[in-house]
Design an enzyme around this catalytic site. Structure first.
Site, PDB file in Angstrom:
ATOM      1  N   SER A   8       0.836  -1.205   0.000  1.00 50.10           N
ATOM      2  CA  SER A   8       0.000   0.000   0.000  1.00 50.10           C
ATOM      3  C   SER A   8       0.866   1.248   0.000  1.00 50.10           C
ATOM      4  O   SER A   8       1.673   1.459   0.908  1.00 50.10           O
ATOM      5  CB  SER A   8      -0.898   0.002   1.232  1.00 50.10           C
ATOM      6  N   HIS A  33      -1.253  -1.099  -4.250  1.00 48.46           N
ATOM      7  CA  HIS A  33      -2.545  -0.735  -3.652  1.00 48.46           C
ATOM      8  C   HIS A  33      -2.571   0.768  -3.388  1.00 48.46           C
ATOM      9  O   HIS A  33      -1.680   1.307  -2.725  1.00 48.46           O
ATOM     10  CB  HIS A  33      -2.706  -1.528  -2.352  1.00 48.46           C
ATOM     11  N   ASP A  35      -4.738   3.967  -1.902  1.00 52.05           N
ATOM     12  CA  ASP A  35      -5.828   4.336  -1.000  1.00 52.05           C
ATOM     13  C   ASP A  35      -6.244   5.780  -1.233  1.00 52.05           C
ATOM     14  O   ASP A  35      -5.506   6.706  -0.891  1.00 52.05           O
ATOM     15  CB  ASP A  35      -5.374   4.175   0.452  1.00 52.05           C
ATOM     16  N   MET A  37      -8.831   8.753  -0.276  1.00 48.76           N
ATOM     17  CA  MET A  37      -9.716   9.124   0.845  1.00 48.76           C
ATOM     18  C   MET A  37     -10.294  10.509   0.615  1.00 48.76           C
ATOM     19  O   MET A  37      -9.668  11.338  -0.053  1.00 48.76           O
ATOM     20  CB  MET A  37      -8.899   9.147   2.146  1.00 48.76           C
ATOM     21  N   HIS A  66      -8.316   1.522  -4.096  1.00 41.89           N
ATOM     22  CA  HIS A  66      -9.258   1.372  -2.974  1.00 41.89           C
ATOM     23  C   HIS A  66      -9.829   2.749  -2.673  1.00 41.89           C
ATOM     24  O   HIS A  66      -9.149   3.597  -2.103  1.00 41.89           O
ATOM     25  CB  HIS A  66      -8.486   0.789  -1.779  1.00 41.89           C
ATOM     26  N   MET A  68     -11.960   5.065  -0.624  1.00 37.10           N
ATOM     27  CA  MET A  68     -12.649   5.260   0.666  1.00 37.10           C
ATOM     28  C   MET A  68     -13.347   6.602   0.606  1.00 37.10           C
ATOM     29  O   MET A  68     -12.973   7.566   1.294  1.00 37.10           O
ATOM     30  CB  MET A  68     -11.623   5.202   1.807  1.00 37.10           C
ATOM     31  N   MET A 137     -11.794  -5.304   5.108  1.00 34.55           N
ATOM     32  CA  MET A 137     -10.970  -4.428   5.946  1.00 34.55           C
ATOM     33  C   MET A 137     -10.722  -5.121   7.286  1.00 34.55           C
ATOM     34  O   MET A 137     -11.662  -5.518   7.976  1.00 34.55           O
ATOM     35  CB  MET A 137     -11.667  -3.091   6.197  1.00 34.55           C
ATOM     36  N   ASP A 175      -6.975  -6.146   4.003  1.00 36.58           N
ATOM     37  CA  ASP A 175      -6.285  -4.854   4.093  1.00 36.58           C
ATOM     38  C   ASP A 175      -6.289  -4.351   5.536  1.00 36.58           C
ATOM     39  O   ASP A 175      -7.355  -4.059   6.092  1.00 36.58           O
ATOM     40  CB  ASP A 175      -7.018  -3.879   3.164  1.00 36.58           C
TER      41      ASP A 175
HETATM   42  C1  DX5 Z   1      -6.239   1.835   5.535  1.00 34.78           C
HETATM   43  C2  DX5 Z   1      -5.823   1.513   4.133  1.00 34.78           C
HETATM   44  C3  DX5 Z   1      -4.764   0.503   4.044  1.00 34.78           C
HETATM   45  C4  DX5 Z   1      -3.482   0.871   4.760  1.00 34.78           C
HETATM   46  C5  DX5 Z   1      -2.971  -0.393   5.378  1.00 34.78           C
HETATM   47  O1  DX5 Z   1      -7.372   2.605   5.501  1.00 34.78           O
HETATM   48  O2  DX5 Z   1      -6.930   1.018   3.392  1.00 34.78           O
HETATM   49  O3  DX5 Z   1      -4.504   0.105   2.714  1.00 34.78           O
HETATM   50  O4  DX5 Z   1      -2.490   1.415   3.924  1.00 34.78           O
HETATM   51  O5  DX5 Z   1      -1.892  -0.081   6.177  1.00 34.78           O
HETATM   52  P1  DX5 Z   1      -1.191  -1.158   7.128  1.00 34.78           P
HETATM   53  O6  DX5 Z   1      -0.776  -2.310   6.260  1.00 34.78           O
HETATM   54  O7  DX5 Z   1      -0.069  -0.387   7.712  1.00 34.78           O
HETATM   55  O8  DX5 Z   1      -2.238  -1.574   8.146  1.00 34.78           O
HETATM   56 ZN    ZN Z   2      -6.547   0.098   1.394  1.00 37.16          ZN
END
Ligand code: DX5
Ligand code: ZN
Length: 216
Positions: A8, A33, A35, A37, A66, A68, A137, A175
């Site tokens: 990620s 990956h 993320d 947001m 991903h 969010m 998640m 994740d």
């Molecule tokens: C959290 C993200 C993850 C995050 C995971 O909201 O969706 O992808 O980067 O981080 P780790 O592996 O550090 O828990």
């Molecule tokens: Zn993620």
């Protein structure tokens, strides 16, 4: 079968994104990956499309996006324009989930649905046949480096049972809080794809860490 590994980018060094993406290129990672947001669906903001448009020029791995965010259907064309392989939307963010999944596929991407820790897998019973992947998640979304929620192991087993019972090929991705220990437990429970952020990027040798996840 060896798991697919998706580091990620959230835990990368944002002052050295190209260096970190090239590290991923040179590793055994399968996907990167990403993320995204919005500060509304979850209480944080990460990076957006202008950053990713540059990143995609150097990244040789498939992009696992991903989202969010609320109303993720508004950004299907932006995600497709990145050349994303997989677009993951949250179950909790989509009133008309079937319509969103159909639109993602029509835009040429694989479709994934993400469940927050409190959302039961049984809610996927009537949509699972249309999904390329389910992303469970294992932390509350929003931040890297959080503690793995152990109940995810039971959810993974329940989802594996549903997918196998229906004779489907839907992938299971996990994740949050993934390391060698939780990663092994998740693979034993039936996971196919492991996302790992802080465990990879905070390790002294990320390429070796990715190798160790790949060979769990
Ligand atoms: C959290 C993200 C993850 C995050 C995971 O909201 O969706 O992808 O980067 O981080 P780790 O592996 O550090 O828990
Ligand atoms: Zn993620």
């Amino acid at each position: 079968m060896r798991p697919l590994i998706a580091p990620s980018l959230l835990s990368a060094n944002f002052l050295n994104l190209q260096r970190d993406v090239e590290m991923i290129n040179n590793s055994e990672a399968d996907w990167l990956h990403l993320d995204i947001m919005d500060g509304v669906f979850i209480p944080n903001i990460s990076f957006g499309f202008p950053v990713l448009a540059d990143l995609k020029k150097v990244c040789k791995k498939k992009l696992d996006v991903h989202l969010m965010i609320v109303e993720p259907q508004k950004f299907i064309h932006e995600v497709a324009a990145l050349g994303a392989y997989m677009m993951n939307v949250h179950y909790e963010a989509c009133t008309h989930l079937h319509r969103v999944i159909t639109a993602i596929k029509e835009a040429g991407m694989k479709a994934g649905v993400t469940l927050n820790p409190h959302t039961p897998v049984v809610l996927l019973e009537d949509i699972i046949q249309d999904l390329d992947m389910v992303l469970l998640m294992s932390v509350n979304p929003g931040y890297g480096g959080q503690k793995f929620i152990t109940h995810t192991l039971d959810k993974t087993k329940a989802l594996r049972e549903m997918i196998d019972r229906k004779g489907l090929k839907t992938l299971i991705e996990i994740d949050g809080g993934v390391n060698l220990q939780t990663g092994k437990q998740l693979l034993d429970a039936g996971a196919d794809v492991l996302v790992a952020g802080s465990f990879v990027f905070n390790s002294p040798d990320p390429i070796q860490t990715i190798h160790e996840l790949k060979t769990l």
